[in-house]
Design a protein around this motif. Structure first.
Motif, PDB file in Angstrom:
ATOM      1  N   GLU A  92      -0.406   6.037   4.351  1.00 20.77           N
ATOM      2  CA  GLU A  92       0.768   5.867   3.487  1.00 20.77           C
ATOM      3  C   GLU A  92       0.926   7.066   2.563  1.00 20.77           C
ATOM      4  OE1 GLU A  92       2.897   3.518   3.762  1.00 20.77           O
ATOM      5  OE2 GLU A  92       1.827   2.111   5.042  1.00 20.77           O
ATOM      6  N   CYS A  94       0.832  -1.206   0.000  1.00 19.99           N
ATOM      7  CA  CYS A  94       0.000   0.000   0.000  1.00 19.99           C
ATOM      8  C   CYS A  94       0.868   1.259   0.000  1.00 19.99           C
ATOM      9  CB  CYS A  94      -0.988   0.003   1.155  1.00 19.99           C
ATOM     10  SG  CYS A  94      -0.212  -0.051   2.745  1.00 19.99           S
ATOM     11  N   CYS A 152       5.717  -3.239   5.106  1.00 18.62           N
ATOM     12  CA  CYS A 152       4.491  -2.615   5.595  1.00 18.62           C
ATOM     13  C   CYS A 152       4.646  -2.167   7.042  1.00 18.62           C
ATOM     14  CB  CYS A 152       3.394  -3.658   5.495  1.00 18.62           C
ATOM     15  SG  CYS A 152       1.959  -3.294   6.445  1.00 18.62           S
ATOM     16  N   GLY A 181       1.960  -1.045   8.628  1.00 19.96           N
ATOM     17  CA  GLY A 181       0.634  -1.296   9.182  1.00 19.96           C
ATOM     18  C   GLY A 181      -0.270  -0.080   9.257  1.00 19.96           C
ATOM     19  N   PHE A 182       0.056   0.954   8.514  1.00 14.38           N
ATOM     20  CA  PHE A 182      -0.754   2.175   8.573  1.00 14.38           C
ATOM     21  C   PHE A 182      -1.354   2.518   7.214  1.00 14.38           C
ATOM     22  CE2 PHE A 182       2.961   3.191  11.504  1.00 14.38           C
ATOM     23  CZ  PHE A 182       2.329   2.722  12.651  1.00 14.38           C
ATOM     24  N   CYS A 183      -1.995   1.539   6.590  1.00 16.03           N
ATOM     25  CA  CYS A 183      -2.571   1.706   5.243  1.00 16.03           C
ATOM     26  C   CYS A 183      -3.124   3.095   4.929  1.00 16.03           C
ATOM     27  CB  CYS A 183      -3.715   0.724   5.045  1.00 16.03           C
ATOM     28  SG  CYS A 183      -3.240  -0.719   4.119  1.00 16.03           S
TER      29      CYS A 183
HETATM   30  S1  FES Z   1      -0.637  -3.400   3.382  1.00 19.70           S
HETATM   31 FE1  FES Z   1       0.148  -3.163   5.331  1.00 19.70          FE
HETATM   32  S2  FES Z   1      -0.707  -1.335   6.074  1.00 19.70           S
HETATM   33 FE2  FES Z   1      -1.384  -1.529   4.058  1.00 19.70          FE
END
Ligand code: FES
Length: 129
Positions: free
Chosen positions: A78, A39, A71, A73-75
């Protein structure tokens, strides 16, 4: 790609040397980590990474290493970027496009001031202090 001239090859070598130098961790005390998960890349993390490398190069800053990670973890926020600079809390910035990347170099790296409007996460002062 057609044949390159010797001059073009030299230029390419110089450009690549600068990029490799930015990835070398020796003698560097500031670290910029760009989240390059799926992402992050979809949100433009590659342009963010390139903007950091370009701005550091333009300003002739050599004590910063630029790394990439997966990642964070903050989709929704981003591209995300973590900045670790001695004497300052470790900061995660969110929604860092190329313009904000250049602003982070100017404010955070050079002036030791936070780019407040893009701070996504930082250690709570009651934990740090
Ligand atoms: S794919 Fe991991 S936060 Fe978006």
């Amino acid at each position: 790609m057609g044949k390159m001239t010797l001059e073009e090859l030299r230029k390419l070598r110089e450009e690549k040397k600068k990029v490799v130098e930015k990835r070398d961790v020796s003698d560097k005390d500031v670290v910029i980590i760009v989240g390059m998960g799926t992402c992050g890349i979809a949100a433009g993390a590659k342009q963010t990474l390139d903007a950091f490398l370009d701005e550091l190069d333009k300003r002739d800053i050599h004590n910063v290493v630029v790394k990439q990670t997966g990642c964070m973890g903050f989709c929704a926020n981003e591209p995300t970027v973590e900045v670790k600079k001695p004497g300052m809390p470790d900061i995660v910035y969110g929604r860092v496009d190329d313009k904000i990347a250049r602003k982070i170099v100017d404010r955070h790296i050079i002036q030791s001031r936070l780019v407040n409007e893009h701070v996504f996460d930082k250690p709570s002062t009651d934990i740090v202090g």
